[in-house]
Scaffold this motif. Structure first.
Motif, PDB file in Angstrom:
ATOM      1  N   LYS A 135       0.735  -1.280   0.085  1.00  0.00           N
ATOM      2  CA  LYS A 135       0.078  -0.040   0.155  1.00  0.00           C
ATOM      3  C   LYS A 135       0.857   1.353  -0.094  1.00  0.00           C
ATOM      4  O   LYS A 135       0.612   2.394  -0.479  1.00  0.00           O
ATOM      5  N   MET A 136       1.899   1.331   0.670  1.00  0.00           N
ATOM      6  CA  MET A 136       2.867   2.480   0.539  1.00  0.00           C
ATOM      7  C   MET A 136       3.252   2.602  -0.731  1.00  0.00           C
ATOM      8  O   MET A 136       3.499   3.870  -1.009  1.00  0.00           O
ATOM      9  N   TRP A 137       3.941   1.622  -1.532  1.00  0.00           N
ATOM     10  CA  TRP A 137       4.198   1.811  -2.831  1.00  0.00           C
ATOM     11  C   TRP A 137       3.128   2.254  -3.877  1.00  0.00           C
ATOM     12  O   TRP A 137       3.478   3.223  -4.632  1.00  0.00           O
ATOM     13  N   VAL A 138       1.869   1.828  -3.682  1.00  0.00           N
ATOM     14  CA  VAL A 138       0.837   2.137  -4.195  1.00  0.00           C
ATOM     15  C   VAL A 138       0.613   3.627  -4.052  1.00  0.00           C
ATOM     16  O   VAL A 138       0.220   4.543  -4.954  1.00  0.00           O
ATOM     17  N   SER A 139       0.477   4.220  -2.814  1.00  0.00           N
ATOM     18  CA  SER A 139       0.415   5.497  -2.514  1.00  0.00           C
ATOM     19  C   SER A 139       1.361   6.407  -3.165  1.00  0.00           C
ATOM     20  O   SER A 139       1.137   7.552  -3.656  1.00  0.00           O
ATOM     21  N   PHE A 140       2.707   5.798  -3.017  1.00  0.00           N
ATOM     22  CA  PHE A 140       3.780   6.774  -3.653  1.00  0.00           C
ATOM     23  C   PHE A 140       3.641   6.962  -5.155  1.00  0.00           C
ATOM     24  O   PHE A 140       3.768   8.065  -5.730  1.00  0.00           O
ATOM     25  N   VAL A 141       3.024   5.756  -5.965  1.00  0.00           N
ATOM     26  CA  VAL A 141       2.776   5.823  -7.182  1.00  0.00           C
ATOM     27  C   VAL A 141       1.600   6.937  -7.615  1.00  0.00           C
ATOM     28  O   VAL A 141       1.724   7.815  -8.366  1.00  0.00           O
ATOM     29  N   GLY A 142       0.394   6.829  -6.545  1.00  0.00           N
ATOM     30  CA  GLY A 142      -0.559   7.794  -6.785  1.00  0.00           C
ATOM     31  C   GLY A 142       0.053   9.321  -6.558  1.00  0.00           C
ATOM     32  O   GLY A 142      -0.377  10.304  -7.381  1.00  0.00           O
ATOM     33  N   ILE A 143       0.851   9.707  -5.558  1.00  0.00           N
ATOM     34  CA  ILE A 143       1.206  11.047  -5.149  1.00  0.00           C
ATOM     35  C   ILE A 143       2.217  11.426  -6.470  1.00  0.00           C
ATOM     36  O   ILE A 143       2.073  12.517  -6.834  1.00  0.00           O
ATOM     37  N   GLY A 144       3.004  10.531  -7.086  1.00  0.00           N
ATOM     38  CA  GLY A 144       3.982  10.761  -7.957  1.00  0.00           C
ATOM     39  C   GLY A 144       2.956  11.274  -9.374  1.00  0.00           C
ATOM     40  O   GLY A 144       3.426  12.296  -9.989  1.00  0.00           O
ATOM     41  N   LEU A 145       1.959  10.588  -9.486  1.00  0.00           N
ATOM     42  CA  LEU A 145       1.053  10.756 -10.733  1.00  0.00           C
ATOM     43  C   LEU A 145       0.468  12.192 -10.514  1.00  0.00           C
ATOM     44  O   LEU A 145       0.030  12.822 -11.515  1.00  0.00           O
TER      45      LEU A 145
ATOM     46  N   ILE B  22      -6.071   8.786 -12.130  1.00  0.00           N
ATOM     47  CA  ILE B  22      -5.520   7.556 -11.898  1.00  0.00           C
ATOM     48  C   ILE B  22      -4.898   7.696 -10.546  1.00  0.00           C
ATOM     49  O   ILE B  22      -4.778   6.751  -9.648  1.00  0.00           O
ATOM     50  N   GLY B  23      -4.090   8.922 -10.188  1.00  0.00           N
ATOM     51  CA  GLY B  23      -3.299   9.040  -9.171  1.00  0.00           C
ATOM     52  C   GLY B  23      -4.450   9.086  -7.841  1.00  0.00           C
ATOM     53  O   GLY B  23      -4.012   8.513  -6.820  1.00  0.00           O
ATOM     54  N   GLY B  24      -5.499   9.903  -8.152  1.00  0.00           N
ATOM     55  CA  GLY B  24      -6.638   9.711  -7.139  1.00  0.00           C
ATOM     56  C   GLY B  24      -7.111   8.285  -6.755  1.00  0.00           C
ATOM     57  O   GLY B  24      -7.433   7.939  -5.565  1.00  0.00           O
ATOM     58  N   PHE B  25      -7.353   7.748  -7.788  1.00  0.00           N
ATOM     59  CA  PHE B  25      -7.857   6.289  -7.700  1.00  0.00           C
ATOM     60  C   PHE B  25      -6.770   5.386  -6.918  1.00  0.00           C
ATOM     61  O   PHE B  25      -7.289   4.698  -5.928  1.00  0.00           O
TER      62      PHE B  25
ATOM     63  N   GLY C  56      -4.659   6.486  -4.844  1.00  0.00           N
ATOM     64  CA  GLY C  56      -4.623   7.196  -3.430  1.00  0.00           C
ATOM     65  C   GLY C  56      -5.894   6.597  -2.588  1.00  0.00           C
ATOM     66  O   GLY C  56      -5.729   6.093  -1.311  1.00  0.00           O
ATOM     67  N   PHE C  57      -6.978   6.547  -3.321  1.00  0.00           N
ATOM     68  CA  PHE C  57      -8.047   5.809  -2.655  1.00  0.00           C
ATOM     69  C   PHE C  57      -8.035   4.284  -2.199  1.00  0.00           C
ATOM     70  O   PHE C  57      -8.334   4.032  -1.074  1.00  0.00           O
ATOM     71  N   ILE C  58      -7.302   3.539  -3.244  1.00  0.00           N
ATOM     72  CA  ILE C  58      -7.019   2.355  -3.001  1.00  0.00           C
ATOM     73  C   ILE C  58      -6.117   2.095  -1.746  1.00  0.00           C
ATOM     74  O   ILE C  58      -6.209   1.196  -1.037  1.00  0.00           O
ATOM     75  N   SER C  59      -4.888   2.910  -1.517  1.00  0.00           N
ATOM     76  CA  SER C  59      -4.273   2.683  -0.638  1.00  0.00           C
ATOM     77  C   SER C  59      -4.692   3.126   0.843  1.00  0.00           C
ATOM     78  O   SER C  59      -4.204   2.540   1.672  1.00  0.00           O
ATOM     79  N   ILE C  60      -5.929   3.717   0.798  1.00  0.00           N
ATOM     80  CA  ILE C  60      -6.406   4.063   1.953  1.00  0.00           C
ATOM     81  C   ILE C  60      -7.179   2.992   2.537  1.00  0.00           C
ATOM     82  O   ILE C  60      -7.395   2.601   3.690  1.00  0.00           O
ATOM     83  N   THR C  61      -8.016   2.190   1.654  1.00  0.00           N
ATOM     84  CA  THR C  61      -8.966   1.080   2.099  1.00  0.00           C
ATOM     85  C   THR C  61      -8.186   0.022   2.297  1.00  0.00           C
ATOM     86  O   THR C  61      -6.960  -0.426   1.798  1.00  0.00           O
TER      87      THR C  61
END
Length: 56
Positions: free
Chosen positions: A3-13, A46-49, A51-56
């Motif tokens: 989830k950490m890496w998913v959130s980093f990719v979301g923030i980067g996008l 995509i980044g927002g999506f 970010g949402f995935i990393s929260i859940t």
């Protein structure tokens, strides 16, 4: 850990989308402006999506 890496990719996008919007507004005109803005919007969604995935 994943989830950490998913959130980093979301923030980067999202950051890349902000840079692309600034570039589109200040440096481009016409159809190129539309294309760059469209790509930035897709990156933002995509980044927002992600970010949402990393929260859940």
């Amino acid at each position: 850990m994943t989830k950490m890496w998913v959130s980093f990719v979301g923030i980067g996008l999202m950051a890349l989308a902000a840079v692309l919007i600034s570039l589109a507004r200040h440096k481009t005109k016409g159809i190129v402006k539309f294309l760059v803005s469209s790509i930035a919007f897709i990156f933002l969604v995509i980044g927002g999506f992600l970010g949402f995935i990393s929260i859940t």
